[in-house]
Motif scaffolding. Sequence first.
Motif, PDB file in Angstrom:
ATOM      1  N   PHE A 170       0.816  -1.218   0.000  1.00  0.00           N
ATOM      2  CA  PHE A 170       0.000   0.000   0.000  1.00  0.00           C
ATOM      3  C   PHE A 170       0.851   1.269   0.000  1.00  0.00           C
ATOM      4  CE2 PHE A 170      -3.142   3.036   1.751  1.00  0.00           C
ATOM      5  CZ  PHE A 170      -4.207   2.761   0.908  1.00  0.00           C
ATOM      6  N   ALA A 171       2.167   1.137   0.172  1.00  0.00           N
ATOM      7  CA  ALA A 171       3.056   2.298   0.324  1.00  0.00           C
ATOM      8  C   ALA A 171       2.943   3.321  -0.799  1.00  0.00           C
ATOM      9  CB  ALA A 171       4.498   1.830   0.479  1.00  0.00           C
ATOM     10  N   PRO A 172       2.951   2.918  -2.098  1.00  0.00           N
ATOM     11  CA  PRO A 172       2.849   3.932  -3.161  1.00  0.00           C
ATOM     12  C   PRO A 172       1.567   4.760  -3.058  1.00  0.00           C
ATOM     13  CG  PRO A 172       3.520   1.809  -4.059  1.00  0.00           C
ATOM     14  CD  PRO A 172       3.098   1.552  -2.659  1.00  0.00           C
ATOM     15  N   HIS A 173       0.484   4.126  -2.670  1.00  0.00           N
ATOM     16  CA  HIS A 173      -0.793   4.834  -2.551  1.00  0.00           C
ATOM     17  C   HIS A 173      -0.801   5.732  -1.318  1.00  0.00           C
ATOM     18  CE1 HIS A 173      -2.174   2.089  -5.681  1.00  0.00           C
ATOM     19  NE2 HIS A 173      -1.657   1.109  -4.954  1.00  0.00           N
ATOM     20  N   GLN A 174      -0.146   5.284  -0.270  1.00  0.00           N
ATOM     21  CA  GLN A 174      -0.083   6.084   0.954  1.00  0.00           C
ATOM     22  C   GLN A 174       0.585   7.416   0.696  1.00  0.00           C
ATOM     23  OE1 GLN A 174       2.956   5.752   4.293  1.00  0.00           O
ATOM     24  NE2 GLN A 174       1.289   4.531   5.139  1.00  0.00           N
ATOM     25  N   ILE A 177      -1.731   9.695  -1.284  1.00  0.00           N
ATOM     26  CA  ILE A 177      -2.850  10.157  -0.462  1.00  0.00           C
ATOM     27  C   ILE A 177      -2.430  11.294   0.455  1.00  0.00           C
ATOM     28  CG2 ILE A 177      -4.407   9.482   1.412  1.00  0.00           C
ATOM     29  CD1 ILE A 177      -4.357   6.626   0.112  1.00  0.00           C
ATOM     30  N   VAL A 178      -1.306  11.137   1.131  1.00  0.00           N
ATOM     31  CA  VAL A 178      -0.839  12.171   2.065  1.00  0.00           C
ATOM     32  C   VAL A 178      -0.489  13.450   1.310  1.00  0.00           C
ATOM     33  CG1 VAL A 178       0.947  12.798   3.737  1.00  0.00           C
ATOM     34  CG2 VAL A 178      -0.027  10.492   3.758  1.00  0.00           C
ATOM     35  N   ARG A 179       0.169  13.327   0.158  1.00  0.00           N
ATOM     36  CA  ARG A 179       0.500  14.508  -0.642  1.00  0.00           C
ATOM     37  C   ARG A 179      -0.772  15.249  -1.063  1.00  0.00           C
ATOM     38  NH1 ARG A 179       4.666  11.309  -3.217  1.00  0.00           N
ATOM     39  NH2 ARG A 179       3.199  10.821  -4.892  1.00  0.00           N
ATOM     40  N   THR A 180      -1.773  14.508  -1.494  1.00  0.00           N
ATOM     41  CA  THR A 180      -3.033  15.134  -1.907  1.00  0.00           C
ATOM     42  C   THR A 180      -3.700  15.853  -0.745  1.00  0.00           C
ATOM     43  OG1 THR A 180      -3.376  13.426  -3.597  1.00  0.00           O
ATOM     44  CG2 THR A 180      -5.299  14.710  -2.920  1.00  0.00           C
ATOM     45  N   ALA A 181      -3.694  15.237   0.427  1.00  0.00           N
ATOM     46  CA  ALA A 181      -4.336  15.829   1.595  1.00  0.00           C
ATOM     47  C   ALA A 181      -3.647  17.110   2.047  1.00  0.00           C
ATOM     48  CB  ALA A 181      -4.362  14.821   2.746  1.00  0.00           C
ATOM     49  N   LEU A 182      -2.359  17.238   1.735  1.00  0.00           N
ATOM     50  CA  LEU A 182      -1.598  18.408   2.183  1.00  0.00           C
ATOM     51  C   LEU A 182      -1.582  19.548   1.167  1.00  0.00           C
ATOM     52  CD1 LEU A 182       1.503  16.832   3.960  1.00  0.00           C
ATOM     53  CD2 LEU A 182      -0.576  17.764   4.969  1.00  0.00           C
ATOM     54  N   ILE A 183      -2.136  19.324  -0.016  1.00  0.00           N
ATOM     55  CA  ILE A 183      -2.113  20.365  -1.052  1.00  0.00           C
ATOM     56  C   ILE A 183      -2.759  21.671  -0.583  1.00  0.00           C
ATOM     57  CG2 ILE A 183      -3.088  21.019  -3.294  1.00  0.00           C
ATOM     58  CD1 ILE A 183      -2.439  18.219  -4.279  1.00  0.00           C
ATOM     59  N   PRO A 184      -3.972  21.663   0.009  1.00  0.00           N
ATOM     60  CA  PRO A 184      -4.559  22.935   0.454  1.00  0.00           C
ATOM     61  C   PRO A 184      -3.699  23.675   1.472  1.00  0.00           C
ATOM     62  CG  PRO A 184      -6.227  21.215   0.389  1.00  0.00           C
ATOM     63  CD  PRO A 184      -4.906  20.527   0.198  1.00  0.00           C
ATOM     64  N   ALA A 185      -3.147  22.946   2.447  1.00  0.00           N
ATOM     65  CA  ALA A 185      -2.315  23.591   3.465  1.00  0.00           C
ATOM     66  C   ALA A 185      -1.036  24.153   2.856  1.00  0.00           C
ATOM     67  CB  ALA A 185      -1.981  22.586   4.572  1.00  0.00           C
ATOM     68  N   ALA A 230      -0.444  17.969   8.466  1.00  0.00           N
ATOM     69  CA  ALA A 230       0.472  16.872   8.133  1.00  0.00           C
ATOM     70  C   ALA A 230       0.341  15.722   9.128  1.00  0.00           C
ATOM     71  CB  ALA A 230       1.913  17.392   8.117  1.00  0.00           C
ATOM     72  N   LEU A 231       0.314  16.037  10.411  1.00  0.00           N
ATOM     73  CA  LEU A 231       0.217  14.987  11.430  1.00  0.00           C
ATOM     74  C   LEU A 231      -1.119  14.253  11.345  1.00  0.00           C
ATOM     75  CD1 LEU A 231       1.775  16.903  14.459  1.00  0.00           C
ATOM     76  CD2 LEU A 231       2.793  14.985  13.215  1.00  0.00           C
ATOM     77  N   ALA A 232      -2.194  15.007  11.132  1.00  0.00           N
ATOM     78  CA  ALA A 232      -3.516  14.384  11.057  1.00  0.00           C
ATOM     79  C   ALA A 232      -3.642  13.502   9.817  1.00  0.00           C
ATOM     80  CB  ALA A 232      -4.597  15.464  11.048  1.00  0.00           C
ATOM     81  N   ALA A 233      -3.186  13.992   8.670  1.00  0.00           N
ATOM     82  CA  ALA A 233      -3.279  13.217   7.435  1.00  0.00           C
ATOM     83  C   ALA A 233      -2.480  11.924   7.529  1.00  0.00           C
ATOM     84  CB  ALA A 233      -2.808  14.053   6.250  1.00  0.00           C
ATOM     85  N   LEU A 234      -1.249  12.031   8.026  1.00  0.00           N
ATOM     86  CA  LEU A 234      -0.407  10.842   8.137  1.00  0.00           C
ATOM     87  C   LEU A 234      -1.001   9.844   9.130  1.00  0.00           C
ATOM     88  CD1 LEU A 234       2.164   9.444   7.261  1.00  0.00           C
ATOM     89  CD2 LEU A 234       3.385  10.651   9.095  1.00  0.00           C
ATOM     90  N   ARG A 238      -2.281   6.044   8.156  1.00  0.00           N
ATOM     91  CA  ARG A 238      -1.668   4.889   8.818  1.00  0.00           C
ATOM     92  C   ARG A 238      -2.727   4.024   9.511  1.00  0.00           C
ATOM     93  NH1 ARG A 238       3.884   5.877  10.025  1.00  0.00           N
ATOM     94  NH2 ARG A 238       4.848   6.320   7.991  1.00  0.00           N
ATOM     95  N   MET A 239      -3.643   4.663  10.220  1.00  0.00           N
ATOM     96  CA  MET A 239      -4.686   3.913  10.919  1.00  0.00           C
ATOM     97  C   MET A 239      -5.647   3.244   9.948  1.00  0.00           C
ATOM     98  SD  MET A 239      -5.756   6.158  14.240  1.00  0.00           S
ATOM     99  CE  MET A 239      -6.912   4.868  14.681  1.00  0.00           C
ATOM    100  N   ALA A 240      -6.056   3.981   8.903  1.00  0.00           N
ATOM    101  CA  ALA A 240      -6.988   3.420   7.924  1.00  0.00           C
ATOM    102  C   ALA A 240      -6.350   2.270   7.167  1.00  0.00           C
ATOM    103  CB  ALA A 240      -7.433   4.515   6.956  1.00  0.00           C
TER     104      ALA A 240
END
Length: 261
Positions: A170-174, A177-185, A230-234, A238-240
């Motif tokens: 799942f690493a490539p997708h992880q 996903i994190v990069r996408t979630a951080l784009i607005p910030a 960043a902390l919330a997205a990561l 990880r949990m999901a």
Amino acid sequence: MNPAVPTWAGVAASAALVLLTIAVAWHGRLRLARDITVAAIRAALQLAAVGALLLLVFRHTGLTGAIGWLALMVLIAGRVAARRTPALPKTLLTATTAITTGTAATMGTLLALGVIATQARVVIPVGGMVVSAAMQATALALTRLSDEARTARPAIEARLSLGLSATDAFAPHQRTIVRTALIPALDSTKTVGVISLPGAMTGLILAGVDPLTAIRYQIVVMYMLLAAAALAALSAVRMAERALFDDAHRLRPLAAQPTGS
């Protein structure tokens, strides 16, 4: 009275802007006049209620009351962030924990280093911004993760069949996903002060604070929002990710996507 702060008469007069919005919606036959009216009235009532509650908290409680207020915001934010991805396993727990992690780490650092005061009137509004940033990043991360788990399922299962662990498969997708979630910030941090003056800085300037002093506070705000996101997205990813796979490193089936989600 601060001349930069609107009076209640000024607030009432600003309702003309709502009427203008309703007129535009009616002229364009958007069928949004009722929704706009309800939203405007609801916003005013909610803010009035929150203002009254904050007044009580500021006058009668200290840091303990502020932490309790933040805890309530985190619980609400967790439900908001989780509601768009009900198909994911343990999505409410994941969202709430991720937001808690981002908020606690960010606010804990600011308080421990003495960057912000421990007064309730400081902790609550600053914490509210942190919770909001963590919530947005968590919601984006979980939404993208849900999409990836569906569309990239064959690729993930192919890696698993080659002997890769669930984490490696799942690493490539992880990372995506994190990069996408951080784009607005990241975009907000890059363009701060260029495209618009952010809320904290604008509020301080309107309150009569020197612009250079307001800038110092805004820099702290942008850094804390970036860290919380960043902390919330990561944490959310990880949990999901752990919830997506069983103990035998098999990808769990996802529930059917609700119609209209």
